[in-house]
Design a protein around this motif. Structure first.
Motif, PDB file in Angstrom:
ATOM      1  N   SER A  62      28.887 139.874  26.784  1.00  0.00           N
ATOM      2  CA  SER A  62      28.898 141.303  26.014  1.00  0.00           C
ATOM      3  C   SER A  62      30.336 140.496  25.653  1.00  0.00           C
ATOM      4  N   SER A  94      22.305 139.914  28.305  1.00  0.00           N
ATOM      5  CA  SER A  94      23.029 139.410  27.197  1.00  0.00           C
ATOM      6  C   SER A  94      23.304 140.483  25.891  1.00  0.00           C
ATOM      7  N   CYS A  97      26.290 140.816  21.289  1.00  0.00           N
ATOM      8  CA  CYS A  97      27.092 139.386  21.432  1.00  0.00           C
ATOM      9  C   CYS A  97      26.915 139.117  19.493  1.00  0.00           C
ATOM     10  N   CYS A 103      28.083 134.097  23.250  1.00  0.00           N
ATOM     11  CA  CYS A 103      27.665 134.445  24.376  1.00  0.00           C
ATOM     12  C   CYS A 103      26.500 133.717  25.480  1.00  0.00           C
ATOM     13  N   ASN A 132      18.187 139.407  26.046  1.00  0.00           N
ATOM     14  CA  ASN A 132      19.251 139.631  24.898  1.00  0.00           C
ATOM     15  C   ASN A 132      18.648 141.479  24.118  1.00  0.00           C
ATOM     16  N   CYS A 135      21.919 140.406  20.327  1.00  0.00           N
ATOM     17  CA  CYS A 135      22.605 139.460  20.830  1.00  0.00           C
ATOM     18  C   CYS A 135      22.186 138.157  20.147  1.00  0.00           C
ATOM     19  N   CYS A 138      22.625 133.813  21.979  1.00  0.00           N
ATOM     20  CA  CYS A 138      22.429 134.017  23.067  1.00  0.00           C
ATOM     21  C   CYS A 138      22.132 133.101  23.244  1.00  0.00           C
TER      22      CYS A 138
END
Length: 235
Positions: A62, A94, A97, A103, A132, A135, A138
């Motif tokens: 994160s 994840s 982000c 990330c 995810n 994100c 990621c």
């Protein structure tokens, strides 16, 4: 990403257990300790015991923790049991982000089971999940690896085998900064090392007393249950 689940059928090695035996055992779950050195050696039992164990690696990336790499590595030596249940899970996620953070979340779980005797029955579950959530860009990887060694007689891994397994765990944890492609190759090599260690332990086990060499059964092999999620080219 989708969840990949391996639910191996209950392995029948001798007469069936009474209905509901493993369900009852689940109510008295035995907590695991994820350190090879502390794994209790298997001992000969009366064949009346039931064990249920879990292993899990849970990783979350994160904005607060952009890079998370979690490893579970557990050895369980059951000895002579009526039955056992083993649950192994690798869960990586994840969250929230943006592309600038890059990330990454990785969860790897190795669960190693040895058991023996004429009245053993084992139920295994092996699950990996990578997800995810809002994100961007990621990298999220999950891998669950479950090794099962059944032997006609209870087996105890010796100090050398346990030391070699500790070395595998150390190498696995040291791979935290590798790219997904390199990490996959590293993990595959370490998986093969675990199989070799267990195969050699089984080969070194003395034959049952009074059993003629010509009548001796083939040496047991290691069963590997493996599920991956999020890995390039592995879905």
């Amino acid at each position: 990403m989708s969840q990949q689940r391996h639910r191996a059928p209950t392995r029948r090695l001798a007469p069936l257990l009474r209905t509901g035996l493993l369900t009852t055992a689940a109510a008295v779950l035995v907590a695991g300790t994820p350190v090879v050195a502390s794994a209790a050696p298997g001992t000969a039992r009366t064949g009346s015991a039931v064990r249920v164990d879990t292993a899990s690696a849970i990783s979350t990336a994160s904005p607060i923790r952009p890079h998370d790499f979690q490893v579970a590595f557990e050895v369980r030596q059951y000895g002579d049991l009526v039955g056992a249940g083993a649950d192994n899970r690798a869960l990586a996620s994840s969250r929230f982000c943006d592309g600038n953070l890059h990330c990454s979340s990785t969860a790897l779980s190795f669960q190693i089971i040895t058991m023996g005797g004429d009245h053993s029955r084992l139920h295994t579950t092996n699950v990996s999940k990578a997800s995810n959530n809002h994100c961007t860009g990621c990298q999220t990887l999950a891998g669950a690896y479950q090794f099962v060694l059944d032997t006609p007689e209870p087996i105890t891994l010796g100090p050398d085998a346990l030391r070699r397994l500790r070395d595998v765990e150390t190498a696995l944890r040291a791979a935290r900064n590798q790219s997904p492609q390199t990490l996959k190759a590293t993990v595959d090599g370490l998986v093969q090392q675990v199989i070799t260690i267990l195969d050699e332990a089984a080969a070194a086990q003395p034959a049952s007393p009074g059993l003629k060499a010509a009548a001796a059964p083939a040496r047991p092999k290691v069963t590997l249950n493996r599920t991956l999620d999020g890995w390039p080219g592995a879905n």
